[in-house]
Design a protein around this motif. Structure first.
Motif, mmCIF file in Angstrom:
data_model
loop_
_atom_site.group_PDB
_atom_site.id
_atom_site.type_symbol
_atom_site.label_atom_id
_atom_site.label_comp_id
_atom_site.label_asym_id
_atom_site.label_seq_id
_atom_site.Cartn_x
_atom_site.Cartn_y
_atom_site.Cartn_z
ATOM 1 N N MET A 85 20.433 -21.425 24.775
ATOM 2 C CA MET A 85 20.697 -22.293 25.892
ATOM 3 C C MET A 85 19.462 -22.532 26.739
ATOM 4 N N SER A 86 18.383 -21.784 26.488
ATOM 5 C CA SER A 86 17.224 -21.927 27.355
ATOM 6 C C SER A 86 16.096 -22.736 26.720
ATOM 7 N N ALA A 87 16.281 -23.256 25.512
ATOM 8 C CA ALA A 87 15.247 -24.081 24.895
ATOM 9 C C ALA A 87 15.134 -25.408 25.639
ATOM 10 N N VAL A 88 13.901 -25.878 25.800
ATOM 11 C CA VAL A 88 13.678 -27.161 26.447
ATOM 12 C C VAL A 88 13.770 -28.250 25.383
ATOM 13 N N LEU A 89 14.628 -29.235 25.630
ATOM 14 C CA LEU A 89 14.868 -30.319 24.690
ATOM 15 C C LEU A 89 14.599 -31.655 25.365
ATOM 16 N N ASP A 90 14.380 -32.695 24.548
ATOM 17 C CA ASP A 90 14.261 -34.057 25.061
ATOM 18 C C ASP A 90 15.651 -34.663 25.114
ATOM 19 N N PHE A 91 16.071 -35.094 26.288
ATOM 20 C CA PHE A 91 17.371 -35.724 26.443
ATOM 21 C C PHE A 91 17.184 -37.195 26.813
ATOM 22 N N ASP A 92 17.963 -38.057 26.186
ATOM 23 C CA ASP A 92 18.024 -39.477 26.523
ATOM 24 C C ASP A 92 19.504 -39.836 26.451
ATOM 25 N N ILE A 93 20.201 -39.636 27.553
ATOM 26 C CA ILE A 93 21.662 -39.719 27.612
ATOM 27 C C ILE A 93 22.094 -41.010 28.293
ATOM 28 N N HIS A 94 23.033 -41.711 27.677
ATOM 29 C CA HIS A 94 23.647 -42.914 28.253
ATOM 30 C C HIS A 94 25.147 -42.771 28.041
ATOM 31 N N ALA A 95 25.932 -42.836 29.109
ATOM 32 C CA ALA A 95 27.381 -42.649 28.980
ATOM 33 C C ALA A 95 28.112 -43.335 30.124
ATOM 34 N N ASP A 96 29.425 -43.528 29.916
ATOM 35 C CA ASP A 96 30.280 -44.129 30.943
ATOM 36 C C ASP A 96 31.116 -43.103 31.685
ATOM 37 N N THR A 97 31.217 -41.891 31.123
ATOM 38 C CA THR A 97 32.008 -40.831 31.753
ATOM 39 C C THR A 97 31.215 -39.536 31.749
ATOM 40 N N VAL A 98 31.619 -38.620 32.618
ATOM 41 C CA VAL A 98 30.993 -37.296 32.626
ATOM 42 C C VAL A 98 31.189 -36.632 31.262
ATOM 43 N N LEU A 99 32.389 -36.751 30.695
ATOM 44 C CA LEU A 99 32.630 -36.123 29.393
ATOM 45 C C LEU A 99 31.695 -36.687 28.333
ATOM 46 N N GLY A 100 31.487 -37.985 28.329
ATOM 47 C CA GLY A 100 30.570 -38.584 27.362
ATOM 48 C C GLY A 100 29.166 -38.036 27.510
ATOM 49 N N ALA A 101 28.700 -37.901 28.744
ATOM 50 C CA ALA A 101 27.365 -37.362 29.000
ATOM 51 C C ALA A 101 27.283 -35.897 28.580
ATOM 52 N N VAL A 102 28.301 -35.110 28.922
ATOM 53 C CA VAL A 102 28.329 -33.687 28.556
ATOM 54 C C VAL A 102 28.333 -33.544 27.032
ATOM 55 N N MET A 103 29.105 -34.374 26.354
ATOM 56 C CA MET A 103 29.173 -34.291 24.893
ATOM 57 C C MET A 103 27.832 -34.643 24.259
ATOM 58 N N GLU A 104 27.127 -35.631 24.799
ATOM 59 C CA GLU A 104 25.811 -35.984 24.265
ATOM 60 C C GLU A 104 24.814 -34.840 24.450
ATOM 61 N N VAL A 105 24.826 -34.204 25.632
ATOM 62 C CA VAL A 105 23.935 -33.070 25.887
ATOM 63 C C VAL A 105 24.251 -31.936 24.916
ATOM 64 N N ALA A 106 25.524 -31.599 24.784
ATOM 65 C CA ALA A 106 25.932 -30.496 23.911
ATOM 66 C C ALA A 106 25.565 -30.781 22.462
ATOM 67 N N GLU A 107 25.817 -31.998 22.010
ATOM 68 C CA GLU A 107 25.499 -32.353 20.626
ATOM 69 C C GLU A 107 24.006 -32.243 20.369
ATOM 70 N N ARG A 108 23.206 -32.726 21.303
ATOM 71 C CA ARG A 108 21.741 -32.657 21.162
ATOM 72 C C ARG A 108 21.274 -31.212 21.061
ATOM 73 N N ALA A 109 21.952 -30.312 21.762
ATOM 74 C CA ALA A 109 21.576 -28.894 21.757
ATOM 75 C C ALA A 109 22.270 -28.113 20.640
ATOM 76 N N GLY A 110 23.129 -28.776 19.835
ATOM 77 C CA GLY A 110 23.801 -28.103 18.726
ATOM 78 C C GLY A 110 25.038 -27.330 19.132
ATOM 79 N N TYR A 111 25.658 -27.724 20.232
ATOM 80 C CA TYR A 111 26.851 -27.052 20.733
ATOM 81 C C TYR A 111 28.071 -27.950 20.565
ATOM 82 N N ALA A 112 29.246 -27.351 20.605
ATOM 83 C CA ALA A 112 30.506 -28.082 20.521
ATOM 84 C C ALA A 112 31.169 -28.099 21.889
ATOM 85 N N VAL A 113 32.040 -29.079 22.112
ATOM 86 C CA VAL A 113 32.707 -29.250 23.404
ATOM 87 C C VAL A 113 34.211 -29.251 23.209
ATOM 88 N N LYS A 114 34.906 -28.555 24.093
ATOM 89 C CA LYS A 114 36.361 -28.631 24.147
ATOM 90 C C LYS A 114 36.714 -28.977 25.585
#
Length: 98
Positions: free
Chosen positions: A1-30
């Motif tokens: 969780m502490s690795a620095v990654l490049d994020f370029d997130i575009h979303a219409d909802t908080v959930l969409g943004a959270v899912m993009e961040v998690a996916e980029r970092a290799g995590y799953a969302v429930k």
């Protein structure tokens, strides 16, 4: 969780943004249905840790990220609201959301 990654997130909802961040970092969302009510229209571009990216995206939404071991739980900052909204965990470790 502490690795620095490049994020370029575009979303219409908080959930969409959270899912993009998690996916980029290799995590799953429930998530439960409450998160769909929180709008977030915008973009987020940064080099950041997953936690910092989530904190930046959630700033001002009334939601707060909380880190515990291998998970980030996103909760309402207001303690009178339902406690857990989203759980972000390493793939294969997701349990139920309250």
């Amino acid at each position: 969780m502490s690795a620095v990654l490049d994020f370029d997130i575009h979303a219409d909802t908080v959930l969409g943004a959270v899912m993009e961040v998690a996916e980029r970092a290799g995590y799953a969302v429930k998530a439960n249905d409450d998160i769909w009510a929180v709008r977030w229209t915008g973009a987020y571009r940064a080099k950041a840790t997953m936690f910092d990216a989530l904190a930046d995206i959630l700033y001002g939404s009334g939601l707060c990220p909380v880190v515990s071991r291998d998970a980030i739980t996103i909760r309402y900052c207001d303690k009178s609201r339902p406690p857990i909204v989203v759980s972000v965990r390493a793939r294969g470790v997701i349990s139920g959301v309250d």
